[in-house]
Each structure stands twice: as structure tokens, then as C-alpha cells.
Design a protein around this motif. Structure first.
Motif, PDB file in Angstrom:
ATOM      1  N   LEU A   1       0.858  -1.187   0.000  1.00 40.54           N
ATOM      2  CA  LEU A   1       0.000   0.000   0.000  1.00 40.54           C
ATOM      3  C   LEU A   1       0.897   1.241   0.000  1.00 40.54           C
ATOM      4  O   LEU A   1       1.889   1.294   0.716  1.00 40.54           O
ATOM      5  N   ALA A   2       0.530   2.227  -0.809  1.00 41.36           N
ATOM      6  CA  ALA A   2       1.335   3.458  -0.879  1.00 41.36           C
ATOM      7  C   ALA A   2       0.442   4.608  -1.300  1.00 41.36           C
ATOM      8  O   ALA A   2      -0.692   4.407  -1.741  1.00 41.36           O
ATOM      9  N   GLU A   3       0.975   5.820  -1.126  1.00 42.07           N
ATOM     10  CA  GLU A   3       0.270   6.992  -1.672  1.00 42.07           C
ATOM     11  C   GLU A   3       0.618   7.040  -3.155  1.00 42.07           C
ATOM     12  O   GLU A   3       1.729   7.400  -3.522  1.00 42.07           O
ATOM     13  N   THR A   4      -0.341   6.685  -4.014  1.00 41.13           N
ATOM     14  CA  THR A   4       0.004   6.618  -5.442  1.00 41.13           C
ATOM     15  C   THR A   4      -0.352   7.884  -6.213  1.00 41.13           C
ATOM     16  O   THR A   4       0.009   8.022  -7.382  1.00 41.13           O
ATOM     17  N   LEU A   5      -1.041   8.814  -5.567  1.00 45.28           N
ATOM     18  CA  LEU A   5      -1.342  10.085  -6.228  1.00 45.28           C
ATOM     19  C   LEU A   5      -0.060  10.920  -6.287  1.00 45.28           C
ATOM     20  O   LEU A   5       0.588  11.130  -5.252  1.00 45.28           O
ATOM     21  N   MET A   6       0.299  11.362  -7.476  1.00 43.64           N
ATOM     22  CA  MET A   6       1.545  12.132  -7.628  1.00 43.64           C
ATOM     23  C   MET A   6       1.236  13.531  -8.130  1.00 43.64           C
ATOM     24  O   MET A   6       1.018  13.738  -9.321  1.00 43.64           O
ATOM     25  N   ARG A   7       1.184  14.469  -7.180  1.00 43.01           N
ATOM     26  CA  ARG A   7       0.895  15.862  -7.548  1.00 43.01           C
ATOM     27  C   ARG A   7       2.164  16.696  -7.684  1.00 43.01           C
ATOM     28  O   ARG A   7       2.114  17.830  -8.132  1.00 43.01           O
ATOM     29  N   SER A   8       3.267  16.158  -7.212  1.00 50.18           N
ATOM     30  CA  SER A   8       4.507  16.951  -7.149  1.00 50.18           C
ATOM     31  C   SER A   8       5.699  16.033  -7.363  1.00 50.18           C
ATOM     32  O   SER A   8       5.570  14.804  -7.313  1.00 50.18           O
ATOM     33  N   ALA A   9       6.840  16.646  -7.581  1.00 49.32           N
ATOM     34  CA  ALA A   9       8.071  15.871  -7.719  1.00 49.32           C
ATOM     35  C   ALA A   9       8.335  15.089  -6.432  1.00 49.32           C
ATOM     36  O   ALA A   9       8.834  13.957  -6.463  1.00 49.32           O
ATOM     37  N   ALA A  10       7.977  15.676  -5.293  1.00 53.91           N
ATOM     38  CA  ALA A  10       8.180  14.977  -4.016  1.00 53.91           C
ATOM     39  C   ALA A  10       7.297  13.731  -3.944  1.00 53.91           C
ATOM     40  O   ALA A  10       7.737  12.670  -3.466  1.00 53.91           O
ATOM     41  N   ASP A  11       6.063  13.845  -4.422  1.00 53.94           N
ATOM     42  CA  ASP A  11       5.173  12.673  -4.458  1.00 53.94           C
ATOM     43  C   ASP A  11       5.769  11.567  -5.331  1.00 53.94           C
ATOM     44  O   ASP A  11       5.722  10.384  -4.986  1.00 53.94           O
ATOM     45  N   GLN A  12       6.270  11.972  -6.485  1.00 53.80           N
ATOM     46  CA  GLN A  12       6.854  11.007  -7.428  1.00 53.80           C
ATOM     47  C   GLN A  12       8.005  10.257  -6.774  1.00 53.80           C
ATOM     48  O   GLN A  12       8.114   9.037  -6.880  1.00 53.80           O
TER      49      GLN A  12
END
Lengths: 315, 315
Positions: free
Chosen positions: A289-300
Motif C-alpha cells: 500500500l502506498a500513496e500513489t497520487l503524484m501531484r509533485s516531484a516529491a510525491d513522485q
């Protein structure tokens, strides 16, 4: 385990994870093999939407609001093209056009798509290997009531309107892996294969349809991990949700995992979709399980770390 | 006398007079035959600088400050092309690019330059006939210490730096008049032929070098009137002044008239160059003094009226 990572990517979502992996791994440790099934010729220009998404995202030039194309874009050529009465169903930004013009020119001068893509990547300051899945033309086509339609015509021109009853990848079998792709797959230090969160049917399947890819993946000795493009059981954008419902695939991540089957050992799903985990595990997949929403370079970058950690690749 | 007017034009100055003639004559009474010797292939695009100048000027879309290209132009593609490290010696505006893309696409689809030019003109709302001098490729080349060089490479790339010792029009003899050009020359109602104020050596000579043009003009039964591109003995812009001095042609309008010789009955010179009139008349040319500087559409129209009046064409 250190070693090399091979990411298979389509456009937007895949490009973001590829950019995250590039931020985490040293340049020599990443190859991104990109879907070229969406490529097409338009007004004499060779346009490679997924390669461009990967190039722009890895170069930090992608437009996050619009979700495609380059940041700081303008549309003056397009306005004038419309004034001239030319085909205007496919938007070409002024800055983006430089890529298409340079690519078309270099291909016509005899370069392969691999060579031209490597040149564009270097010109944009990208140190990682970005390779097309194949240097041979593969064209994704969808079957609708209008017959077989090229992907971009349906996706952009018809805005995914007509119901899709079948999908084919014209040019396969017969399309060979690009040398960069096959070399990455054959590396002794290959540590993991990542299926990026792109549309499994329209963006990853064409890569798998290239001669030898599916067989090679089935015989792999390294983990293959897929990142689900679904959040809350739905695709963030693009035609995936529509396709899933039209194809009577209502089980979200379970259908995606079933589609990949034994190709994939491990699947990363969004933290909010944890309810899917038991059934996925029962079906034989390791689940993260992970945060898969990528809104920013940090998310990526965060998702890239989670993916690599899940398969034990050091970074 | 009413009847049809055939204007032979190069780029900027010629385009302005062509636009003036278009403002004065009903649409069916004007054909503009345009130099294509400056045409070239650049980054896979077919660029026709003089046709574009005529199109933009007759459509009222020309940039008067810059002196070339379209008004309201931006340069984002060019900036990005430069960032990609591609050839950037030839400036391509974003709006202007639409013309090059549409033309290249239509030529590649099998259209002739005549057909494509007529289509572009109609799309831009131009009612008059604009025809290329030829549908066969003619390429103006200059001889410098670097050898024979394509015109645009010398004109733009080398900014007219290297001294020109000779000029040739590659493709001539052998290039046929476009059908629109030969039909205009053959019209029974042809009333006058106008050599627009373009560079005689680089813009008008290529038109005259097309198979049959010079002979047909020599056998004409209608007046042929040239408008001098010189003001105060000098060219307003471009390489003409430099060429005149390099070729030891220091007599201004006298050298221009001598260059055209018997092709031309009548020459229009700037009011400020009236001192040249007696010698021009002595050499056998009728002479009209006029304001030849065209800063506005009104200037263009006024000069067009003076030119037509000089050869007795009603408007």
C-alpha cells in the motif's frame, strides 16, 4: 540489492513514476522503456505522445495543471493553423512543436527512434536512458462502431466517445525490441522491472506485445512490480475507467492484477484501496500500500522509494 | 484601358506594391507571380519566403516594424528549438510556422506549389491570384569565397557577409512557368506587366530565368513597367546596396534600368531621385516620379495608382 531498474511506461502517470525513479536512482541505474503505440503522423510531423510525456516529466518541463505537454506553453501556431482551416483536432503547443520538428527532421535524416529519443533526452539534460519499446512502428488501434480507429484519433479526436469492443497493436507481432530495451532486459545486474501506473490495456499492453517481451518477462529472475493506476477503484484520467466499465471489468485492482497475471509478482495499490489487498494476496500477488497520487516531484520520489523498497532494491 | 495586370514580385517591397495593386484593382484583374528562388527546405519544412511575404502583406498580416514575417508574432518554438540544440540560424515565428506546416503537409500529400499557394491565399481571405513563378524547384545561389551557397544560407545564415561574385538560379533552364503565370501572360485582356520594387538581381531575375518568361516579355504587346527599389540611390533594406557596390554598379537607377534593358518600357523612380530621369529617358525609358516609400497600406495603394496611371490602366 543494488543493480539496474527497468521501468515500462506509458504517458502521464507512468512518466511521473519514471521521473521519481530518476530522482532516486543514480543515472546509470535506470532504463525507461516507453510505449510507442500512441505514436502517429500528423500534418507531416512524427508525434510520440508517451515518449514526450516521459521526456518532459523527467526534464521537469511537464505541465502539471493541464496534465500533458510542456509548461509555460503557448498556442499561437495552433490558432493560425485553425485560421488556415487545417486539421485542428490535435493540439500542438508552440514549445512542444520544437520536439516534433526536431524529431521528424532527425528521423527523416535517417536516425532511428532510439537515436533520436536519446538525442532529445540528452538535449533536455536527462541523464537516464529513455528508450522506445521498439524502433519498428507499432500503432494501437481500437475497434468501435466506426471500425478500427487509430488511438489518437479516438482518444483526442473523438474524446474517447465511441465504445471500444477490441484493441489491437498494429505492427505486432513483428516489431522487435529496441536495442536499449533488450539490453536492459538482459543486464546481469537487473534488479527489478517496474510496470508504471499507466493504462494496462492501452499503454502497457503494447509494450508487452513487442516480440519477445512477454516471454522474457515470464522467464525473469528478478521481481516484476506493477503500480496500479487506480485510486479509489477508478482511473485518475484518460480512458481507463471507461474501458474498464465497457469491458465489464468492475473489480478495479483485482481486474488489473488478473490482467497482468503471472507477469507480475508484486502490485502497489493506493493506500485508500487497502480493501483490495486480501483478494490480491489470495490471487498470489505480494501487495504494497502506498500513496500513489503524484501531484509533485516529491510525491513522485516518495512513490518511487516505496516501489523500490517493496522489491528490495537499494537506493 | 481596363484589363488584367500581371505583377512580378519578390519579397518585402514587391509584396507591398502587390498589396497596393490588390487594393486598387477588382480581384479578377490581378495576378501576382512570385519568385520562388529563395525557397528552401529547413528542418523538413518547405519555406517560401517571398510567397509568404506576398500572402501576409496582401492579407494585411505582415509585420511592418520587423519588415518580414507575421504581425503579432511570438518565438516560443524557436526558443525551445534552440534549447534542444537544433539549427537556429533561420527564425521561425510561431504563427508563421502554421503556414510552413500546412504547406509542407499539402505538398507531401501531392499538391503542387501552385495549388497549395492558391489554397493558402484563399484561407487567408485573399481574392487575387497569387502564383509561384514555377512549380519546378528553382534555387537562387550566390558564389562567394566559400563556393556556391544557397541564398537563404548566405542572406540569413551569413547575413550577406561574404562578397558575391556571381549569382545563379539552379534549376534553370528547365523550370517551366506555373500554369497560372503562363495563363496570365497569355491573357487577351492583359493590360500591363509590373516589375515590383524587389531586388532585380536576386528577386526578379529568377522569375525572368524561368523558361519562356524573358522571351514572352520581349514579345509583349502591352507595357512593362518597373518600379525601382532604390530611394536616394540606395536600397531600403536587404542585400541590394551591397550587391550593387560589389558588382561595381554605382549608378543606382541607371544601372537598374540598364539591367532590365528592353524588357522594360517604363520605370518608376522615387521623387527624390528625379536627377536620374533625364539619363533614363535618354536611354529610352519612359520615367515616372512617385513616392516609392511604402510605410502604410495607404502608401502602397497610392504607389499602385501611380504605377497604373503611368501605363494608362484604368482602376
Amino acid at each position: 540489492m543494488s543493480g539496474h531498474v527497468l521501468a515500462l511506461s506509458g504517458g502521464v502517470g507512468g512518466a511521473k513514476l519514471a521521473a521519481g525513479l530518476a530522482d532516486v536512482l543514480e543515472p546509470g541505474r535506470l532504463t525507461v522503456a516507453v510505449n510507442t503505440g500512441d505514436d502517429f503522423e500528423h500534418l507531416g510531423l512524427t508525434i510520440c505522445p508517451d515518449i514526450d510525456s516521459v521526456l518532459y516529466t523527467m526534464a521537469g518541463l511537464n505541465d502539471r495543471q493541464r496534465g500533458w505537454g510542456m509548461t509555460n506553453e503557448s498556442w499561437h501556431m495552433m490558432e493560425q493553423l485553425r485560421a488556415l482551416g487545417e486539421e485542428d483536432w490535435f493540439n500542438l503547443g508552440d514549445r512542444d512543436l520544437a520536439t516534433h520538428i526536431a524529431r521528424t527532421w532527425r528521423l527523416r535524416a535517417g536516425g532511428t527512434l532510439s537515436e533520436v529519443t536519446a538525442h532529445l533526452a540528452r538535449s533536455l539534460g536527462i541523464a537516464q536512458q529513455i528508450v522506445p519499446m521498439s524502433d519498428d512502428p507499432v500503432r494501437t488501434q481500437v475497434l468501435t462502431d466506426n471500425g478500427w480507429t487509430d488511438f489518437q484519433r479516438w482518444f483526442v479526436g473523438e474524446q474517447c466517445g465511441p465504445t471500444v469492443s477490441d484493441i489491437r497493436f498494429s505492427g505486432t507481432p513483428g516489431a522487435a525490441m529496441s536495442s536499449g530495451f533488450s539490453q536492459a532486459l538482459a543486464r546481469e545486474d537487473l534488479a527489478a522491472i517496474v510496470l508504471c501506473p499507466s493504462n494496462p490495456f492501452l499503454s502497457v499492453d503494447p509494450v508487452l506485445a513487442v516480440d519477445g517481451v512477454r516471454d522474457t518477462l515470464m522467464q525473469r529472475t528478478v521481481p516484476c512490480i506493477a503500480v496500479s493506476p487506480l485510486i479509489g477503484g477508478r482511473a485518475l484520467k484518460g480512458p481507463l475507467s471507461k474501458l474498464l466499465s465497457e469491458r465489464d471489468l468492475q473489480r478495479g485492482n483485482l481486474d488489473i492484477a488478473a490482467h497482468y497475471g503471472a507477469l507480475v509478482d508484486h502490485i502497489v495499490i493506493d493506500r485508500g484501496d487497502g480493501d483490495d489487498a486480501p483478494a490480491l494476496r489470495e490471487a498470489g500477488h505480494a501487495v504494497t500500500l502506498a500513496e500513489t497520487l503524484m501531484r509533485s516531484a516529491a510525491d513522485q520520489e516518495r512513490l518511487a522509494r516505496d516501489v523500490l523498497a517493496a522489491v528490495g532494491v537499494e537506493f
